[in-house]
Design a protein around this motif. Structure first.
Motif, PDB file in Angstrom:
ATOM      1  N   LYS A  50       0.812  -1.224   0.000  1.00  0.00           N
ATOM      2  CA  LYS A  50       0.000   0.000   0.000  1.00  0.00           C
ATOM      3  C   LYS A  50       0.845   1.274   0.000  1.00  0.00           C
ATOM      4  O   LYS A  50       0.448   2.288   0.570  1.00  0.00           O
ATOM      5  N   ALA A  51       2.028   1.203  -0.626  1.00  0.00           N
ATOM      6  CA  ALA A  51       2.915   2.364  -0.661  1.00  0.00           C
ATOM      7  C   ALA A  51       2.297   3.514  -1.456  1.00  0.00           C
ATOM      8  O   ALA A  51       2.798   4.638  -1.410  1.00  0.00           O
ATOM      9  N   ASP A  52       1.213   3.242  -2.196  1.00  0.00           N
ATOM     10  CA  ASP A  52       0.567   4.330  -2.931  1.00  0.00           C
ATOM     11  C   ASP A  52      -0.139   5.301  -1.985  1.00  0.00           C
ATOM     12  O   ASP A  52      -0.646   6.327  -2.421  1.00  0.00           O
ATOM     13  N   HIS A  53      -0.163   5.003  -0.695  1.00  0.00           N
ATOM     14  CA  HIS A  53      -0.679   5.966   0.282  1.00  0.00           C
ATOM     15  C   HIS A  53       0.371   7.005   0.648  1.00  0.00           C
ATOM     16  O   HIS A  53       0.101   7.902   1.438  1.00  0.00           O
ATOM     17  N   LEU A  54       1.570   6.868   0.096  1.00  0.00           N
ATOM     18  CA  LEU A  54       2.643   7.815   0.378  1.00  0.00           C
ATOM     19  C   LEU A  54       3.099   8.470  -0.908  1.00  0.00           C
ATOM     20  O   LEU A  54       2.982   7.896  -1.981  1.00  0.00           O
ATOM     21  N   HIS A  55       3.682   9.663  -0.790  1.00  0.00           N
ATOM     22  CA  HIS A  55       4.330  10.302  -1.928  1.00  0.00           C
ATOM     23  C   HIS A  55       5.610   9.532  -2.223  1.00  0.00           C
ATOM     24  O   HIS A  55       6.211   8.960  -1.311  1.00  0.00           O
ATOM     25  N   HIS A  56       6.052   9.530  -3.499  1.00  0.00           N
ATOM     26  CA  HIS A  56       7.196   8.656  -3.825  1.00  0.00           C
ATOM     27  C   HIS A  56       8.452   8.995  -3.036  1.00  0.00           C
ATOM     28  O   HIS A  56       9.314   8.155  -2.839  1.00  0.00           O
ATOM     29  N   GLU A  57       8.538  10.265  -2.562  1.00  0.00           N
ATOM     30  CA  GLU A  57       9.716  10.617  -1.755  1.00  0.00           C
ATOM     31  C   GLU A  57       9.814   9.741  -0.516  1.00  0.00           C
ATOM     32  O   GLU A  57      10.898   9.559   0.044  1.00  0.00           O
ATOM     33  N   SER A  58       8.694   9.234  -0.064  1.00  0.00           N
ATOM     34  CA  SER A  58       8.712   8.414   1.155  1.00  0.00           C
ATOM     35  C   SER A  58       8.825   6.912   0.887  1.00  0.00           C
ATOM     36  O   SER A  58       8.942   6.144   1.823  1.00  0.00           O
ATOM     37  N   HIS A  59       8.808   6.505  -0.394  1.00  0.00           N
ATOM     38  CA  HIS A  59       8.851   5.060  -0.658  1.00  0.00           C
ATOM     39  C   HIS A  59      10.153   4.436  -0.163  1.00  0.00           C
ATOM     40  O   HIS A  59      10.157   3.376   0.466  1.00  0.00           O
ATOM     41  N   ASP A  60      11.278   5.119  -0.457  1.00  0.00           N
ATOM     42  CA  ASP A  60      12.556   4.572   0.005  1.00  0.00           C
ATOM     43  C   ASP A  60      12.636   4.586   1.531  1.00  0.00           C
ATOM     44  O   ASP A  60      13.267   3.731   2.136  1.00  0.00           O
ATOM     45  N   ARG A  61      11.993   5.588   2.119  1.00  0.00           N
ATOM     46  CA  ARG A  61      12.023   5.657   3.591  1.00  0.00           C
ATOM     47  C   ARG A  61      11.256   4.498   4.204  1.00  0.00           C
ATOM     48  O   ARG A  61      11.694   3.902   5.185  1.00  0.00           O
TER      49      ARG A  61
ATOM     50  N   ILE B 169      12.828   1.672   6.678  1.00  0.00           N
ATOM     51  CA  ILE B 169      12.307   1.355   8.018  1.00  0.00           C
ATOM     52  C   ILE B 169      11.983  -0.136   8.113  1.00  0.00           C
ATOM     53  O   ILE B 169      12.351  -0.814   9.074  1.00  0.00           O
ATOM     54  N   VAL B 170      11.317  -0.664   7.075  1.00  0.00           N
ATOM     55  CA  VAL B 170      10.958  -2.083   7.114  1.00  0.00           C
ATOM     56  C   VAL B 170      12.211  -2.948   7.040  1.00  0.00           C
ATOM     57  O   VAL B 170      12.311  -3.983   7.707  1.00  0.00           O
ATOM     58  N   ARG B 171      13.204  -2.505   6.268  1.00  0.00           N
ATOM     59  CA  ARG B 171      14.439  -3.290   6.181  1.00  0.00           C
ATOM     60  C   ARG B 171      15.093  -3.399   7.555  1.00  0.00           C
ATOM     61  O   ARG B 171      15.540  -4.462   7.963  1.00  0.00           O
TER      62      ARG B 171
ATOM     63  N   GLY C 207       1.653  13.144   4.601  1.00  0.00           N
ATOM     64  CA  GLY C 207       2.600  13.136   5.716  1.00  0.00           C
ATOM     65  C   GLY C 207       3.891  12.492   5.265  1.00  0.00           C
ATOM     66  O   GLY C 207       3.934  11.801   4.252  1.00  0.00           O
ATOM     67  N   ASP C 208       4.947  12.750   6.024  1.00  0.00           N
ATOM     68  CA  ASP C 208       6.272  12.247   5.655  1.00  0.00           C
ATOM     69  C   ASP C 208       6.710  11.169   6.610  1.00  0.00           C
ATOM     70  O   ASP C 208       6.419  11.237   7.794  1.00  0.00           O
ATOM     71  N   LEU C 209       7.478  10.240   6.091  1.00  0.00           N
ATOM     72  CA  LEU C 209       8.159   9.331   7.004  1.00  0.00           C
ATOM     73  C   LEU C 209       9.519   9.947   7.306  1.00  0.00           C
ATOM     74  O   LEU C 209      10.084  10.650   6.476  1.00  0.00           O
ATOM     75  N   PRO C 210      10.070   9.683   8.483  1.00  0.00           N
ATOM     76  CA  PRO C 210      11.362  10.273   8.816  1.00  0.00           C
ATOM     77  C   PRO C 210      12.449   9.746   7.879  1.00  0.00           C
ATOM     78  O   PRO C 210      12.435   8.572   7.502  1.00  0.00           O
ATOM     79  N   SER C 211      13.379  10.627   7.484  1.00  0.00           N
ATOM     80  CA  SER C 211      14.437  10.183   6.573  1.00  0.00           C
ATOM     81  C   SER C 211      15.497   9.403   7.348  1.00  0.00           C
ATOM     82  O   SER C 211      16.223   8.602   6.787  1.00  0.00           O
ATOM     83  N   ASP C 212      15.576   9.617   8.651  1.00  0.00           N
ATOM     84  CA  ASP C 212      16.598   8.952   9.442  1.00  0.00           C
ATOM     85  C   ASP C 212      15.984   7.748  10.167  1.00  0.00           C
ATOM     86  O   ASP C 212      15.186   7.897  11.087  1.00  0.00           O
TER      87      ASP C 212
END
Ligand code: GDP
Length: 491
Positions: free
Chosen positions: A342-353, A357-359, A428-433
C-alpha cells in the motif's frame, strides 16, 4: 516415543510428497509460490495484480524477462491440487477493474496455476529448458503461519507465553476479562463444557480486539481463532491458555486443565501439522506482505509487535539443524520477499524511507530469529496503485500531495466522501533517518499523533489506449518484486 514415531512418519510423508512434486517437475518446471500476510495485508489484491499484469503484458520495466520480450505468453491452467479451493481470480478482477471495488479478502487457503511460456536469455538454457514455467500460487493467511512455532511448544509453555504477552501494556486492558475469568476457576477441578466455552470465547474476543484498526497488533496465535475456516465451533478450537499452571506435574484426570491440554494438542495435530505438511513444506518461494503503515499509525507498540511477529515468521524459514520445522523440510524456500504494501498511500519521496524502516525491522528480526544471511529482500510496493501524485503551493513551499478517489464514507477533516469525487491529500512524511524512527519508537510510550494521514481510496480507473484496449493495473515496484521472485527461473 509416540511423538518420535509421528515425526518420522511425517518426515517420510513429506519426502514422498516432495519426490512426487519433483518427478512431475522434470517434465515441466513448477514453482510453488506462497503468498501470505496477516488479514487485510493485501494478499488478494497482490495475487490479482500479479496475474493481471502477466496476462495483459503490464508495464514492468524491471522484470527482465518481460522487458526484453522473452515472454511469449502467460495463461491460467487448472491447478494440480483438487482438494484446495481455487483462487477466484476472475471475480476479483471484475470487482477491481469493472466495479472499482476492492475484492473479497482471503479467508482460507486457495490456489491458482499460472503458466508462462518464455525464451531463455542464454543459448545453453534454451537448449536444456522446456521454455515453460508453471507457477502454483498458494494464498494462505499469515495467521496460520504464526501457528507453526506452536509445534515446538507444549501446553504449559504455550500458556506461559500467551499469558505473558496478554499482560503487556498494549494488551492488558483487552485481555483483562479473559484473564479474570480464568483466574476465578481452579483448572485442576473437573472440567465442564460451558466453562471451557466461556473462557475460550473470552480468549478469542481478546485476540480479535488486538487486531482492530486502532491496535493493529500482529502476534496472535492460535491463528484459527481469528480465521476459523470450517473448524468454527469444533472442540479443537474450544480451548484457551491457562494462567498460573504449576511448573511441574501433569494435569489431573478429567480436569479443565487436562481438557484444555488435550484440545490444544488436537489443534496442533488436526490443524497446524496438516497445514505444515500439505502446504508450507512444499513451497519454493514466499512473499510475506505486511501493512507497516497501519502499524506505524497505531503507535510504537504495534510496530514492536509487528517485529515480534516477523521474528516468529522468519524463524519458520530459518534453515538449520536445530529447528524442528526445517529438519522436516527437504524442499527449502530459498528466497523470501517482505513486501511493505500500500505504498501508494505515500508520496514517492517516502517510498525509500518506508523500505528503509521495514528493512531495519526485518534485520532486527532476522538477528533475533538467529538467522545467518539468507536471501531476504524488502520492497515497499503497491500491488495496485490507487493514487497519482501532485503538488500544492503553500507560501514559498511546494507541498507533495497524493490524489485519488476516497472510498464512500471516508472522512477527512469532518468531510465525508461519497465515493465519486477525487481529492488530494498531504499524506505526511516518514522520517528520513531510520535510527531516529526506532529511537523515538522505543522512548515513546502510549499514544502519540499518527505520522501519516491515512485515507482509503477506491481502485483506479483503468486507462484505455486509442484502440480501446484497457491497460493493465498500475502498480508501484511490482516489477522489482517479480524480478526477485521469478527472474532467475526465467533466465
Ligand atoms: P488480504 O486479507 O491479505 O487478502 O487483503 P486484501 O488483498 O483483501 O487487501 C485488504 C485491503 O487493503 C483492500 O480491500 C484494500 O482496501 C487495501 N489494499 C490492498 N492492497 C492495496 C494496494 O496495493 N493499494 C491500495 N491503495 N490499497 C490496497
Amino acid at each position: 516415543m509416540g511423538s518420535a514415531l509421528s515425526r518420522i512418519s511425517d518426515e517420510a510423508l513429506i519426502t514422498v510428497d516432495n519426490l512426487v512434486d519433483r518427478a512431475s517437475d522434470l517434465m515441466r518446471p513448477t514453482m510453488r509460490f506462497g503468498v501470505t500476510g496477516l488479514s487485510r495485508a493485501g494478499k488478494t489484491v497482490f495475487i490479482t495484480a500479479l496475474v493481471h499484469n502477466l496476462l495483459h503484458g503490464g508495464r514492468l520495466p524491471l522484470f527482465k524477462a518481460q522487458q526484453s520480450g522473452r515472454i511469449a505468453s502467460a495463461y491460467l491452467e487448472p491447478q494440480p491440487d483438487d482438494g484446495v479451493p481455487r483462487f477466484q481470480y476472475e471475480d476479483h478482477v471484475k470487482a477491481l477493474v469493472d466495479e472499482r471495488l476492492w475484492p473479497q479478502s482471503t479467508r482460507a487457503i486457495s490456489e491458482l496455476r499460472l503458466t508462462i511460456e518464455y525464451e531463455s536469455a542464454s543459448a545453453w538454457n534454451r537448449l536444456l529448458s522446456s521454455g515453460k514455467l508453471s507457477i502454483d500460487i498458494v494464498d494462505y493467511p499469515g495467521e496460520w503461519l504464526l501457528d507453526l512455532p506452536l509445534l515446538k511448544q507444549d501446553f504449559r509453555e504455550f500458556s506461559r507465553n500467551a499469558v505473558e504477552l496478554a499482560r503487556l501494556p498494549a494488551r492488558a486492558d483487552l485481555s483483562r476479562q479473559w484473564l479474570e475469568k480464568s483466574a476465578e476457576c481452579d483448572a485442576s477441578l473437573t472440567a465442564d463444557e460451558t466453562r471451557a466455552r466461556e473462557i475460550s470465547g473470552l480468549f478469542a474476543d481478546y485476540l480479535r480486539a488486538c487486531r482492530s484498526d486502532e491496535r493493529a497488533l500482529s502476534t496472535l496465535p492460535p491463528g484459527r481463532f481469528l480465521m476459523p475456516g470450517d473448524l468454527e465451533g469444533s472442540p479443537a478450537l474450544t480451548f484457551a491458555p491457562l494462567p498460573g499452571l504449576p511448573q511441574e506435574g501433569s494435569a489431573p484426570a478429567n480436569s479443565l486443565w487436562a481438557m484444555m491440554e488435550r484440545r490444544y494438542e488436537a489443534y496442533k495435530s488436526l490443524v497446524v501439522k496438516p497445514f505444515f505438511r500439505d502446504h508450507f513444506a512444499r513451497l519454493d518461494r514466499q512473499i510475506i506482505l505486511i501493512d507497516a503503515m497501519q502499524a506505524m499509525n497505531a503507535g510504537p507498540e504495534a510496530v514492536q509487535d509487528l517485529e515480534r511477529a516477523l521474528v516468529d515468521i522468519l524463524s519458520c524459514f530459518r534453515p538449520g539443524r536445530n529447528s524442528l520445522l526445517t529438519s522436516l523440510v527437504s524442499r527449502r524456500i530459498d528466497r523470501v520477499l517482505i513486501g511493505a504494501t500500500k505504498a501508494d498511500h505515500l508520496h514517492h519521496e517516502s517510498h525509500d524511507r518506508l523500505e528503509a524502516i521495514v528493512r531495519r525491522l526485518v534485520e532486527r528480526a532476522t538477528r533475533r530469529a538467529g538467522y545467518a544471511k539468507a536471501e531476504i529482500e524488502v520492497i515497499a510496493m503497491a500491488a495496485v496503485r490507487a493514487t497519482r501524485e501532485a503538488s500544492a503551493k503553500q507560501g514559498k513551499d511546494k507541498l507533495p500531495l497524493i490524489v485519488g478517489t476516497p472510498m464512500k464514507g471516508e472522512k477527512i477533516n469532518g468531510d465525508t466522501f461519497d465515493g465519486n469525487g477525487k481529492t488530494g491529500i498531504f499524506p505526511g512524511d516518514l522520517p528520513s533517518d531510520v535510527e531516529s524512527f526506532f529511537k523515538q519508537a522505543e522512548t515513546r510510550s502510549g499514544k502519540s499523533s499518527p505520522p501519516l494521514n491515512f485515507v482509503r481510496f477506491r481502485p483506479p480507473k483503468l486507462e484505455r489506449t486509442a484502440e480501446g484496449v484497457t491497460l493493465s493495473l498500475p502498480h508501484i515496484r511490482l516489477d522489482r518484486a517479480f524480478e526477485f521472485l521469478f527472474g532467475d527461473w526465467l533466465a
